[in-house]
Design an enzyme around this catalytic site. Structure first.
Site, PDB file in Angstrom:
ATOM      1  N   GLU A 115       0.838  -1.207   0.000  1.00  0.00           N
ATOM      2  CA  GLU A 115       0.000   0.000   0.000  1.00  0.00           C
ATOM      3  C   GLU A 115       0.872   1.256   0.000  1.00  0.00           C
ATOM      4  O   GLU A 115       0.692   2.190   0.787  1.00  0.00           O
ATOM      5  CB  GLU A 115      -0.990   0.023   1.182  1.00  0.00           C
ATOM      6  CG  GLU A 115      -2.155   0.983   0.969  1.00  0.00           C
ATOM      7  CD  GLU A 115      -3.142   0.993   2.115  1.00  0.00           C
ATOM      8  OE1 GLU A 115      -3.988   0.073   2.178  1.00  0.00           O
ATOM      9  OE2 GLU A 115      -3.097   1.922   2.953  1.00  0.00           O
ATOM     10  N   GLU A 129      -0.325   9.897  10.073  1.00  0.00           N
ATOM     11  CA  GLU A 129      -0.197   8.878   9.019  1.00  0.00           C
ATOM     12  C   GLU A 129       0.480   9.392   7.758  1.00  0.00           C
ATOM     13  O   GLU A 129       1.205   8.653   7.099  1.00  0.00           O
ATOM     14  CB  GLU A 129      -1.569   8.289   8.691  1.00  0.00           C
ATOM     15  CG  GLU A 129      -2.163   7.394   9.773  1.00  0.00           C
ATOM     16  CD  GLU A 129      -2.875   8.142  10.892  1.00  0.00           C
ATOM     17  OE1 GLU A 129      -2.948   9.398  10.838  1.00  0.00           O
ATOM     18  OE2 GLU A 129      -3.371   7.486  11.822  1.00  0.00           O
ATOM     19  N   ARG A 204      -6.790  10.328  15.086  1.00  0.00           N
ATOM     20  CA  ARG A 204      -6.182  11.095  16.182  1.00  0.00           C
ATOM     21  C   ARG A 204      -6.477  12.585  16.097  1.00  0.00           C
ATOM     22  O   ARG A 204      -6.752  13.236  17.095  1.00  0.00           O
ATOM     23  CB  ARG A 204      -4.654  10.887  16.155  1.00  0.00           C
ATOM     24  CG  ARG A 204      -4.126   9.949  17.200  1.00  0.00           C
ATOM     25  CD  ARG A 204      -2.604   9.891  17.152  1.00  0.00           C
ATOM     26  NE  ARG A 204      -2.063   9.248  18.329  1.00  0.00           N
ATOM     27  CZ  ARG A 204      -2.157   7.966  18.627  1.00  0.00           C
ATOM     28  NH1 ARG A 204      -2.809   7.151  17.812  1.00  0.00           N
ATOM     29  NH2 ARG A 204      -1.626   7.480  19.728  1.00  0.00           N
ATOM     30  N   HIS A 235     -14.573   2.103  18.187  1.00  0.00           N
ATOM     31  CA  HIS A 235     -13.151   1.827  18.416  1.00  0.00           C
ATOM     32  C   HIS A 235     -12.895   1.737  19.924  1.00  0.00           C
ATOM     33  O   HIS A 235     -13.597   2.373  20.714  1.00  0.00           O
ATOM     34  CB  HIS A 235     -12.369   2.988  17.799  1.00  0.00           C
ATOM     35  CG  HIS A 235     -10.903   2.762  17.652  1.00  0.00           C
ATOM     36  ND1 HIS A 235     -10.043   2.749  18.717  1.00  0.00           N
ATOM     37  CD2 HIS A 235     -10.143   2.549  16.560  1.00  0.00           C
ATOM     38  CE1 HIS A 235      -8.810   2.540  18.284  1.00  0.00           C
ATOM     39  NE2 HIS A 235      -8.838   2.411  16.978  1.00  0.00           N
TER      40      HIS A 235
HETATM   41  C1  UD1 Z   1      -4.012   3.409  14.985  1.00  0.00           C
HETATM   42  C2  UD1 Z   1      -3.159   4.035  13.896  1.00  0.00           C
HETATM   43  C3  UD1 Z   1      -4.029   4.592  12.798  1.00  0.00           C
HETATM   44  C4  UD1 Z   1      -5.028   3.554  12.298  1.00  0.00           C
HETATM   45  C5  UD1 Z   1      -5.813   2.988  13.473  1.00  0.00           C
HETATM   46  C6  UD1 Z   1      -6.724   1.887  12.995  1.00  0.00           C
HETATM   47  C7  UD1 Z   1      -1.072   5.174  14.542  1.00  0.00           C
HETATM   48  C8  UD1 Z   1      -0.462   6.377  15.121  1.00  0.00           C
HETATM   49  N1  UD1 Z   1      -2.392   5.160  14.468  1.00  0.00           N
HETATM   50  O1  UD1 Z   1      -4.744   4.468  15.581  1.00  0.00           O
HETATM   51  O2  UD1 Z   1      -3.213   5.012  11.715  1.00  0.00           O
HETATM   52  O3  UD1 Z   1      -5.904   4.184  11.398  1.00  0.00           O
HETATM   53  O4  UD1 Z   1      -4.891   2.443  14.419  1.00  0.00           O
HETATM   54  O5  UD1 Z   1      -7.715   1.584  13.923  1.00  0.00           O
HETATM   55  O6  UD1 Z   1      -0.372   4.260  14.168  1.00  0.00           O
HETATM   56  N2  UD1 Z   1      -7.078   0.223  22.125  1.00  0.00           N
HETATM   57  C9  UD1 Z   1      -7.441  -0.886  22.852  1.00  0.00           C
HETATM   58  N3  UD1 Z   1      -7.483  -2.105  22.224  1.00  0.00           N
HETATM   59  C10 UD1 Z   1      -7.196  -2.256  20.903  1.00  0.00           C
HETATM   60  C11 UD1 Z   1      -6.857  -1.122  20.163  1.00  0.00           C
HETATM   61  C12 UD1 Z   1      -6.797   0.109  20.789  1.00  0.00           C
HETATM   62  O7  UD1 Z   1      -7.713  -0.803  24.039  1.00  0.00           O
HETATM   63  O8  UD1 Z   1      -7.259  -3.391  20.399  1.00  0.00           O
HETATM   64  C13 UD1 Z   1      -7.019   1.551  22.797  1.00  0.00           C
HETATM   65  C14 UD1 Z   1      -5.800   1.678  23.725  1.00  0.00           C
HETATM   66  O9  UD1 Z   1      -6.154   2.446  24.839  1.00  0.00           O
HETATM   67  C15 UD1 Z   1      -4.812   2.474  22.849  1.00  0.00           C
HETATM   68  C16 UD1 Z   1      -5.783   3.392  22.102  1.00  0.00           C
HETATM   69  O10 UD1 Z   1      -6.920   2.578  21.821  1.00  0.00           O
HETATM   70  O11 UD1 Z   1      -3.859   3.166  23.612  1.00  0.00           O
HETATM   71  C17 UD1 Z   1      -5.259   3.999  20.834  1.00  0.00           C
HETATM   72  O12 UD1 Z   1      -4.659   3.029  19.981  1.00  0.00           O
HETATM   73  P1  UD1 Z   1      -3.534   3.518  18.925  1.00  0.00           P
HETATM   74  O13 UD1 Z   1      -3.072   2.348  18.111  1.00  0.00           O
HETATM   75  O14 UD1 Z   1      -2.474   4.321  19.612  1.00  0.00           O
HETATM   76  O15 UD1 Z   1      -4.307   4.553  18.012  1.00  0.00           O
HETATM   77  P2  UD1 Z   1      -5.488   4.323  16.970  1.00  0.00           P
HETATM   78  O16 UD1 Z   1      -6.352   5.530  17.031  1.00  0.00           O
HETATM   79  O17 UD1 Z   1      -6.072   2.993  17.138  1.00  0.00           O
HETATM   80  N1  UDP Z   2     -13.515  -2.901  10.487  1.00  0.00           N
HETATM   81  C1  UDP Z   2     -13.785  -4.055  11.233  1.00  0.00           C
HETATM   82  N2  UDP Z   2     -14.629  -3.970  12.313  1.00  0.00           N
HETATM   83  C2  UDP Z   2     -15.201  -2.799  12.684  1.00  0.00           C
HETATM   84  C3  UDP Z   2     -14.904  -1.625  11.951  1.00  0.00           C
HETATM   85  C4  UDP Z   2     -14.049  -1.712  10.859  1.00  0.00           C
HETATM   86  O1  UDP Z   2     -13.280  -5.132  10.920  1.00  0.00           O
HETATM   87  O2  UDP Z   2     -15.966  -2.804  13.669  1.00  0.00           O
HETATM   88  C5  UDP Z   2     -12.591  -3.001   9.343  1.00  0.00           C
HETATM   89  C6  UDP Z   2     -13.035  -2.360   8.048  1.00  0.00           C
HETATM   90  O3  UDP Z   2     -13.762  -3.276   7.243  1.00  0.00           O
HETATM   91  C7  UDP Z   2     -11.701  -1.970   7.405  1.00  0.00           C
HETATM   92  C8  UDP Z   2     -10.801  -1.700   8.581  1.00  0.00           C
HETATM   93  O4  UDP Z   2     -11.420  -2.303   9.713  1.00  0.00           O
HETATM   94  O5  UDP Z   2     -11.153  -3.083   6.695  1.00  0.00           O
HETATM   95  C9  UDP Z   2     -10.619  -0.229   8.826  1.00  0.00           C
HETATM   96  O6  UDP Z   2      -9.934  -0.050  10.020  1.00  0.00           O
HETATM   97  P1  UDP Z   2      -9.881   1.309  10.796  1.00  0.00           P
HETATM   98  O7  UDP Z   2     -11.016   2.165  10.389  1.00  0.00           O
HETATM   99  O8  UDP Z   2      -9.689   0.975  12.235  1.00  0.00           O
HETATM  100  O9  UDP Z   2      -8.487   1.932  10.316  1.00  0.00           O
HETATM  101  P2  UDP Z   2      -8.026   2.782   9.031  1.00  0.00           P
HETATM  102  O10 UDP Z   2      -8.412   2.031   7.813  1.00  0.00           O
HETATM  103  O11 UDP Z   2      -8.638   4.133   9.154  1.00  0.00           O
HETATM  104  O12 UDP Z   2      -6.547   2.856   9.194  1.00  0.00           O
END
Ligand code: UD1
Ligand code: UDP
Length: 364
Positions: A115, A129, A204, A235
Site C-alpha cells: 500500500e 499517518e 487522532r 473503536h
Molecule cells: C491506529 C493508527 C491509525 C489507524 C488505526 C486503525 C497510529 C499512530 N495510528 O490508531 O493510523 O488508522 O490504528 O484503527 O499508528 N485500544 C485498545 N485495544 C485495541 C486497540 C486500541 O484498548 O485493540 C485503545 C488503547 O487504549 C490504545 C488506544 O486505543 O492506547 C489507541 O490506539 P492507537 O493504536 O495508539 O491509536 P489508533 O487511534 O487505534
Molecule cells: N472494520 C472491522 N470492524 C469494525 C470496523 C471496521 O473489521 O468494527 C474493518 C473495516 O472493514 C476496514 C478496517 O477495519 O477493513 C478499517 O480499520 P480502521 O477504520 O480501524 O483503520 P483505518 O483504515 O482508518 O486505518
C-alpha cells in the site's frame, strides 16, 4: 518477515501472509506483530487463522506516539537481529509501519511497502499517518502500489519506476470471501425496518471537539428522520468512547456496539444505506460494494473513490456534515449517483501479485 500491529494492517496483511505461507517452496514467511492494537488485532488474526511467530505486545492504554515509536523501534531491532530476514514487508501508514521500517533500514534490511504511494501531501492530515507513509517510502526498496494514482505519486517523488508494482489493494482480497447474500445478524434485524446508517470514527486529529461535532451532526439529522437507524461499532480508544457516550447516549435509534469481526463488518456495510466515517480502509471497501460514504475528514489519500463517485469529503464541521448527510438522505438522485459499484482498488488478487513479484527475483 511481515510486520504489522493494528486492525487495518492485519486485515490487509493476513491475506498476504496466507499467500506466502501457501507457497513454502518459494518463501519462508515469518510474522511479527507489534501488538500496537490488542483485542482489535487478535480478532483479525483469529479470523484469518494467522499465528504470529513474534508478538511485541506493546499496547498500553492511552499510548502516545512516543511510546509506540520507541517500543517498536527497540523491540524490532532484537527480532530482526535474531531472524535476519532477507526482506521486511510493512503496510500502509501506522506508527508500527514507520518504526519497523526505520529499524529495518538501520540494520540495512530491504523493506517492501505494501500500500505504497498514498498521499494527501498535508503532513497534518491525516496525522501522523501522512508522515508515516512518506517516511516508509523514503526507506523502502520495493513499492507495492494499489493503483496507478499511487504509482504516479511515487514517480513524482523520483522513486525508480522499476521498483514500483501496481498490485491492487490487498484489503479487497478479503472482501471477495466475506460478503454473503444469506448473512443474518440480530443488529441488522433490529435495523431492518429503517434505512441503516453505519458509523465509525477514530482519527487522532479528530479526537475531542471535531469528533463531538460529527456525533452532534449525525444525531441531529437522524432525530429529524424517524425512518433511520444507525449502528456504530466503536473503536476501543477510551477518548473515542468518551466523546461518543457524551453526544450519543440516550438516542435509541443509534446503537453503539463493540468492534465487529471483519466479516461481520463487511456484511454490515453491504446491508447499509450509507456510511459516515473517518476511516481509510472503509473508503476502499465501499466502492466495491457501491455504498455511498461521507468521509468526515478535510483530505483523503484515496481520490480514486471520490472520482468513482462513491466518496464525498464532508470535513468535520457540524453544519457541513448536517447539510451533506441530510441531502444524501433526502435527494434520491443524489443517492443514486453515489451508489454505483466500482473497483478502483483492484480485483481482489493483490496478494498473489505481490508474491509473484517477490518470487520472480525482485529480491536480487
Ligand atoms: C491506529 C493508527 C491509525 C489507524 C488505526 C486503525 C497510529 C499512530 N495510528 O490508531 O493510523 O488508522 O490504528 O484503527 O499508528 N485500544 C485498545 N485495544 C485495541 C486497540 C486500541 O484498548 O485493540 C485503545 C488503547 O487504549 C490504545 C488506544 O486505543 O492506547 C489507541 O490506539 P492507537 O493504536 O495508539 O491509536 P489508533 O487511534 O487505534
Ligand atoms: N472494520 C472491522 N470492524 C469494525 C470496523 C471496521 O473489521 O468494527 C474493518 C473495516 O472493514 C476496514 C478496517 O477495519 O477493513 C478499517 O480499520 P480502521 O477504520 O480501524 O483503520 P483505518 O483504515 O482508518 O486505518
Amino acid at each position: 518477515m511481515l510486520v504489522f500491529g493494528t486492525r487495518p494492517e492485519a486485515i490487509k496483511m493476513c491475506p498476504l501472509v496466507n499467500e506466502l505461507k501457501g507457497r513454502p517452496e518459494e518463501f519462508d514467511a515469518v510474522v511479527c506483530v507489534t501488538g500496537q492494537h490488542r483485542e482489535m488485532l487478535d480478532q483479525v488474526l483469529r479470523v484469518f487463522d494467522v499465528r504470529p511467530d513474534h508478538d511485541l505486545a506493546i499496547m498500553k492504554p492511552g499510548q502516545t506516539l512516543f511510546d509506540i515509536t520507541s517500543d517498536v523501534l527497540l523491540n524490532m531491532r532484537k527480532v530482526f537481529e535474531h531472524e535476519e530476514p532477507d526482506v521486511v514487508l510493512v503496510h500502509g501508514d501506522t506508527t508500527t509501519s514507520f518504526a519497523a521500517a526505520l529499524a529495518a533500514f538501520y540494520l540495512r534490511i530491504p523493506v517492501g511497502h505494501v500500500e505504497a504511494g498514498l498521499r494527501t501531501r498535508d503532513l497534518c492530515s491525516p496525522w501522523p499517518e501522512e508522515f508515516n507513509r512518506q517516511a516508509v517510502d523514503v526507506v523502502s526498496r520495493w513499492y507495492f502500489a494499489p493503483t496507478e494514482t499511487s504509482r504516479q505519486n511515487l514517480l513524482d517523488e523520483a522513486k525508480s519506476d522499476d521498483r514500483i508494482f501496481v498490485t491492487g489493494n490487498t484489503g479487497i482480497d478479503a472482501l471477495r470471501t466475506t460478503v454473503r447474500d444469506d448473512y443474518r445478524h440480530p443488529d441488522l434485524e433490529w435495523a431492518s425496518d429503517s434505512r441503516l446508517i453505519l458509523v465509525t470514527a477514530h482519527r487522532r486529529e479528530n479526537l475531542g471537539e471535531p469528533m463531538k461535532r460529527m456525533f452532534r451532526a449525525i444525531r441531529r439529522v437522524m432525530e429529524e428522520r424517524p425512518d433511520t437507524k444507525a449502528i456504530y461499532p466503536i473503536h476501543l480508544n477510551p477518548q473515542v468512547r468518551k466523546a461518543a457516550h457524551e453526544e450519543l447516549d440516550g438516542f435509541g435509534r443509534l446503537r453503539i456496539v463493540d468492534p465487529l469481526e471483519v466479516a461481520d463488518f463487511h456484511n454490515f456495510m453491504a446491508a447499509s444505506h450509507l456510511i459516515l466515517t473517518d476511516s481509510g480502509g472503509i473508503q476502499e471497501e465501499a466502492p466495491s460494494l457501491g455504498k455511498p460514504v461521507l468521509v468526515m475528514r478535510d483530505t483523503t489519500e484515496r481520490p480514486e473513490g471520490v472520482a468513482a463517485g462513491t466518496l464525498r469529503l464532508v470535513g468535520t464541521q457540524e453544519e457541513v456534515i448536517h447539510r451533506e448527510f441530510s441531502r444524501l438522505l433526502d435527494d434520491p438522485a443524489e443517492y443514486e449517483a453515489m451508489s454505483h459499484a466500482s473497483n478502483p482498488y483492484g480485483d481482489g488478487r493483490a496478494s498473489s501479485r505481490i508474491a509473484n513479484v517477490l518470487s520472480r527475483g525482485a529480491l536480487a
